[in-house]
Design a protein around this motif. Structure first.
Motif, PDB file in Angstrom:
ATOM      1  N   GLY A  42      11.707  13.933 -17.324  1.00  0.00           N
ATOM      2  CA  GLY A  42      12.662  13.007 -17.916  1.00  0.00           C
ATOM      3  C   GLY A  42      12.709  11.686 -17.179  1.00  0.00           C
ATOM      4  O   GLY A  42      12.880  10.621 -17.791  1.00  0.00           O
ATOM      5  N   VAL A  43      12.531  11.718 -15.867  1.00  0.00           N
ATOM      6  CA  VAL A  43      12.466  10.492 -15.074  1.00  0.00           C
ATOM      7  C   VAL A  43      11.190   9.720 -15.394  1.00  0.00           C
ATOM      8  O   VAL A  43      11.210   8.495 -15.591  1.00  0.00           O
ATOM      9  CB  VAL A  43      12.533  10.827 -13.569  1.00  0.00           C
ATOM     10  N   LEU A  44      10.082  10.434 -15.487  1.00  0.00           N
ATOM     11  CA  LEU A  44       8.793   9.777 -15.757  1.00  0.00           C
ATOM     12  C   LEU A  44       8.730   9.162 -17.149  1.00  0.00           C
ATOM     13  O   LEU A  44       7.938   8.247 -17.388  1.00  0.00           O
ATOM     14  CB  LEU A  44       7.655  10.785 -15.583  1.00  0.00           C
ATOM     15  N   ALA A  45       9.550   9.659 -18.076  1.00  0.00           N
ATOM     16  CA  ALA A  45       9.534   9.131 -19.440  1.00  0.00           C
ATOM     17  C   ALA A  45      10.377   7.869 -19.589  1.00  0.00           C
ATOM     18  O   ALA A  45      10.344   7.228 -20.645  1.00  0.00           O
ATOM     19  CB  ALA A  45      10.038  10.197 -20.414  1.00  0.00           C
ATOM     20  N   GLN A  46      11.087   7.473 -18.548  1.00  0.00           N
ATOM     21  CA  GLN A  46      11.945   6.298 -18.652  1.00  0.00           C
ATOM     22  C   GLN A  46      11.116   5.010 -18.745  1.00  0.00           C
ATOM     23  O   GLN A  46      10.044   4.912 -18.147  1.00  0.00           O
ATOM     24  CB  GLN A  46      12.880   6.215 -17.443  1.00  0.00           C
ATOM     25  N   PRO A  47      11.621   4.032 -19.480  1.00  0.00           N
ATOM     26  CA  PRO A  47      10.877   2.768 -19.623  1.00  0.00           C
ATOM     27  C   PRO A  47      11.014   1.839 -18.423  1.00  0.00           C
ATOM     28  O   PRO A  47      10.484   0.730 -18.451  1.00  0.00           O
ATOM     29  CB  PRO A  47      11.520   2.144 -20.871  1.00  0.00           C
ATOM     30  N   GLN A  48      11.721   2.274 -17.399  1.00  0.00           N
ATOM     31  CA  GLN A  48      11.791   1.501 -16.165  1.00  0.00           C
ATOM     32  C   GLN A  48      11.323   2.380 -15.009  1.00  0.00           C
ATOM     33  O   GLN A  48      11.586   3.585 -15.016  1.00  0.00           O
ATOM     34  CB  GLN A  48      13.210   0.970 -15.893  1.00  0.00           C
ATOM     35  N   ALA A  49      10.608   1.784 -14.071  1.00  0.00           N
ATOM     36  CA  ALA A  49      10.147   2.526 -12.900  1.00  0.00           C
ATOM     37  C   ALA A  49      11.332   2.793 -11.986  1.00  0.00           C
ATOM     38  O   ALA A  49      12.093   1.890 -11.656  1.00  0.00           O
ATOM     39  CB  ALA A  49       9.075   1.726 -12.166  1.00  0.00           C
ATOM     40  N   LEU A  50      11.492   4.050 -11.605  1.00  0.00           N
ATOM     41  CA  LEU A  50      12.620   4.453 -10.772  1.00  0.00           C
ATOM     42  C   LEU A  50      12.119   4.865  -9.394  1.00  0.00           C
ATOM     43  O   LEU A  50      11.102   5.546  -9.272  1.00  0.00           O
ATOM     44  CB  LEU A  50      13.373   5.609 -11.418  1.00  0.00           C
ATOM     45  N   ASP A  51      12.858   4.475  -8.368  1.00  0.00           N
ATOM     46  CA  ASP A  51      12.510   4.837  -7.000  1.00  0.00           C
ATOM     47  C   ASP A  51      13.067   6.217  -6.681  1.00  0.00           C
ATOM     48  O   ASP A  51      14.082   6.641  -7.253  1.00  0.00           O
ATOM     49  CB  ASP A  51      13.091   3.797  -6.035  1.00  0.00           C
ATOM     50  N   ILE A  52      12.409   6.924  -5.772  1.00  0.00           N
ATOM     51  CA  ILE A  52      12.866   8.254  -5.400  1.00  0.00           C
ATOM     52  C   ILE A  52      14.300   8.221  -4.876  1.00  0.00           C
ATOM     53  O   ILE A  52      15.058   9.189  -5.055  1.00  0.00           O
ATOM     54  CB  ILE A  52      11.917   8.898  -4.365  1.00  0.00           C
ATOM     55  N   ALA A  53      14.708   7.123  -4.277  1.00  0.00           N
ATOM     56  CA  ALA A  53      16.083   7.016  -3.796  1.00  0.00           C
ATOM     57  C   ALA A  53      17.084   7.052  -4.946  1.00  0.00           C
ATOM     58  O   ALA A  53      18.249   7.417  -4.755  1.00  0.00           O
ATOM     59  CB  ALA A  53      16.261   5.720  -3.000  1.00  0.00           C
ATOM     60  N   ASP A  54      16.616   6.679  -6.149  1.00  0.00           N
ATOM     61  CA  ASP A  54      17.474   6.719  -7.329  1.00  0.00           C
ATOM     62  C   ASP A  54      17.465   8.094  -7.995  1.00  0.00           C
ATOM     63  O   ASP A  54      18.512   8.587  -8.426  1.00  0.00           O
ATOM     64  CB  ASP A  54      17.026   5.661  -8.346  1.00  0.00           C
ATOM     65  N   TRP A  55      16.273   8.710  -8.095  1.00  0.00           N
ATOM     66  CA  TRP A  55      16.202   9.935  -8.890  1.00  0.00           C
ATOM     67  C   TRP A  55      16.331  11.235  -8.094  1.00  0.00           C
ATOM     68  O   TRP A  55      16.610  12.289  -8.674  1.00  0.00           O
ATOM     69  CB  TRP A  55      14.936   9.965  -9.755  1.00  0.00           C
ATOM     70  N   LEU A  56      16.156  11.196  -6.770  1.00  0.00           N
ATOM     71  CA  LEU A  56      16.280  12.446  -6.012  1.00  0.00           C
ATOM     72  C   LEU A  56      17.723  12.957  -5.911  1.00  0.00           C
ATOM     73  O   LEU A  56      17.955  14.162  -6.080  1.00  0.00           O
ATOM     74  CB  LEU A  56      15.673  12.281  -4.616  1.00  0.00           C
ATOM     75  N   PRO A  57      18.714  12.098  -5.656  1.00  0.00           N
ATOM     76  CA  PRO A  57      20.082  12.624  -5.517  1.00  0.00           C
ATOM     77  C   PRO A  57      20.581  13.448  -6.702  1.00  0.00           C
ATOM     78  O   PRO A  57      21.170  14.518  -6.489  1.00  0.00           O
ATOM     79  CB  PRO A  57      20.915  11.350  -5.296  1.00  0.00           C
ATOM     80  N   PRO A  58      20.369  13.042  -7.968  1.00  0.00           N
ATOM     81  CA  PRO A  58      20.830  13.888  -9.068  1.00  0.00           C
ATOM     82  C   PRO A  58      20.106  15.231  -9.142  1.00  0.00           C
ATOM     83  O   PRO A  58      20.650  16.192  -9.697  1.00  0.00           O
ATOM     84  CB  PRO A  58      20.539  13.044 -10.318  1.00  0.00           C
ATOM     85  N   ALA A  59      18.894  15.310  -8.601  1.00  0.00           N
ATOM     86  CA  ALA A  59      18.181  16.586  -8.582  1.00  0.00           C
ATOM     87  C   ALA A  59      18.801  17.544  -7.574  1.00  0.00           C
ATOM     88  O   ALA A  59      18.721  18.762  -7.735  1.00  0.00           O
ATOM     89  CB  ALA A  59      16.706  16.363  -8.244  1.00  0.00           C
ATOM     90  N   CYS A  60      19.430  16.989  -6.549  1.00  0.00           N
ATOM     91  CA  CYS A  60      20.022  17.801  -5.488  1.00  0.00           C
ATOM     92  C   CYS A  60      21.482  18.123  -5.740  1.00  0.00           C
ATOM     93  O   CYS A  60      22.092  18.887  -4.979  1.00  0.00           O
ATOM     94  CB  CYS A  60      19.872  17.087  -4.144  1.00  0.00           C
ATOM     95  N   ASP A  61      22.057  17.548  -6.797  1.00  0.00           N
ATOM     96  CA  ASP A  61      23.453  17.846  -7.120  1.00  0.00           C
ATOM     97  C   ASP A  61      23.686  17.597  -8.610  1.00  0.00           C
ATOM     98  O   ASP A  61      23.677  16.458  -9.070  1.00  0.00           O
ATOM     99  CB  ASP A  61      24.406  16.992  -6.298  1.00  0.00           C
ATOM    100  N   TRP A  62      23.895  18.691  -9.334  1.00  0.00           N
ATOM    101  CA  TRP A  62      24.132  18.607 -10.779  1.00  0.00           C
ATOM    102  C   TRP A  62      25.327  17.717 -11.098  1.00  0.00           C
ATOM    103  O   TRP A  62      25.348  17.015 -12.109  1.00  0.00           O
ATOM    104  CB  TRP A  62      24.358  20.014 -11.338  1.00  0.00           C
ATOM    105  N   ASN A  63      26.324  17.722 -10.236  1.00  0.00           N
ATOM    106  CA  ASN A  63      27.573  16.998 -10.493  1.00  0.00           C
ATOM    107  C   ASN A  63      27.619  15.620  -9.851  1.00  0.00           C
ATOM    108  O   ASN A  63      28.707  15.041  -9.749  1.00  0.00           O
ATOM    109  CB  ASN A  63      28.756  17.826  -9.986  1.00  0.00           C
ATOM    110  N   LEU A  64      26.487  15.106  -9.424  1.00  0.00           N
ATOM    111  CA  LEU A  64      26.479  13.812  -8.746  1.00  0.00           C
ATOM    112  C   LEU A  64      27.176  12.752  -9.598  1.00  0.00           C
ATOM    113  O   LEU A  64      26.870  12.586 -10.770  1.00  0.00           O
ATOM    114  CB  LEU A  64      25.043  13.370  -8.459  1.00  0.00           C
ATOM    115  N   GLY A  65      28.106  12.047  -8.971  1.00  0.00           N
ATOM    116  CA  GLY A  65      28.835  11.001  -9.666  1.00  0.00           C
ATOM    117  C   GLY A  65      30.116  11.485 -10.313  1.00  0.00           C
ATOM    118  O   GLY A  65      30.960  10.683 -10.725  1.00  0.00           O
TER     119      GLY A  65
END
Length: 253
Positions: A42-65
């Motif tokens: 789902g991250v790779l399908a995004q039309p903007q390039a995302l840094d691991i600092a952006d996409w790793l935290p939600p992978a480590c916590d379902w309730n992030l935010g």
């Protein structure tokens, strides 16, 4: 089918990654390895390039935010109950899987998703639709988790995106009325007769979405390169010979 990728995770490393995710301390609630796989796609399908600092935290916590449900913290090497070596290994394995998925999609137009054989309450293999939903549902939930955090894919003005997403959402255990109606129509018009057929369908749809996202990223990059910012004292690109501020940039003063 994708070609062998020596940089991808082997079965032992997939198991190790799943164990590491399970060891992430509460109140963080990490994805399991199957959901993580869908999430990375789902991250790779995004039309903007995302840094691991952006996409790793939600992978480590379902309730992030979602601070109401304990999602106010981000996993770091210093998180209580965690430690630096474990964090470093987790990041390395996740990054390798992320890069392998990207390469497989770009080079092969295919990838091998991580799915598990679902069992019933008596530890017997499921069959039929229950098998397909049980195997692919968690993966699609992970993909949806990425869409909940990053909204670029669903915002793409491309007519195929809603249908491609609906083809994935047919595997979700909990669906809205509209999704149920679409799933019923899909089952009638395009029945999935086996888990292998369902995986092939899922992979094809995800790769197509990733292609759309990649094309959008390339388009944005080209526009930025082709249209550099014009300085106020630069020659006007219209060819008049005057400075931009004295010509077409005059109204932007």
């Amino acid at each position: 089918m994708s070609t062998p990728n020596l940089n991808d995770l082997n079965d032992a490393e997939i198991g190790e990654l799943d164990d590491l995710l399970a060891q992430i301390p509460a109140p963080l609630e990490a994805l399991d390895v199957v959901m993580l796989d869908g999430y990375l796609c789902g991250v790779l399908a995004q039309p903007q390039a995302l840094d691991i600092a952006d996409w790793l935290p939600p992978a480590c916590d379902w309730n992030l935010g979602d601070e109401e449900h304990g999602g106010g913290a981000v996993l770091t090497p210093d998180t209580a109950g965690w430690h630096g070596a474990r964090h470093e290994r987790l990041v390395a394995l996740v990054q390798r899987r992320f890069e392998a998925l990207n390469r497989q999609m770009v080079e092969d137009g295919w990838f091998d998703p991580i799915v598990m054989q679902p069992l019933d309450e008596n530890d017997q293999p499921l069959t039929g639709r229950a098998l397909i939903e049980g195997a692919l549902g968690p993966w699609v939930i992970g993909f949806e988790h990425a869409l909940n955090h990053f909204h670029g894919l669903e915002a793409l003005p491309h007519g195929d995106v809603p249908d491609l997403l609906a083809c994935l959402r047919r595997h979700l255990p909990d669906q809205s009325e509209d999704e149920q109606a679409y799933t019923k129509a899909l089952d009638q018009e395009h029945p999935l007769k086996s888990l292998d057929a369902a995986i092939e369908d899922l992979v094809g749809n995800v790769v197509e979405m990733a292609d759309l996202g990649r094309a959008e990223r390339l388009k944005v990059t080209q526009v930025r390169r082709d249209a550099p910012k014009i300085g106020r004292n630069d020659p006007c690109p219209c060819g008049s010979g005057r400075k931009y501020k004295q010509c077409h940039g005059r109204d932007q003063a």
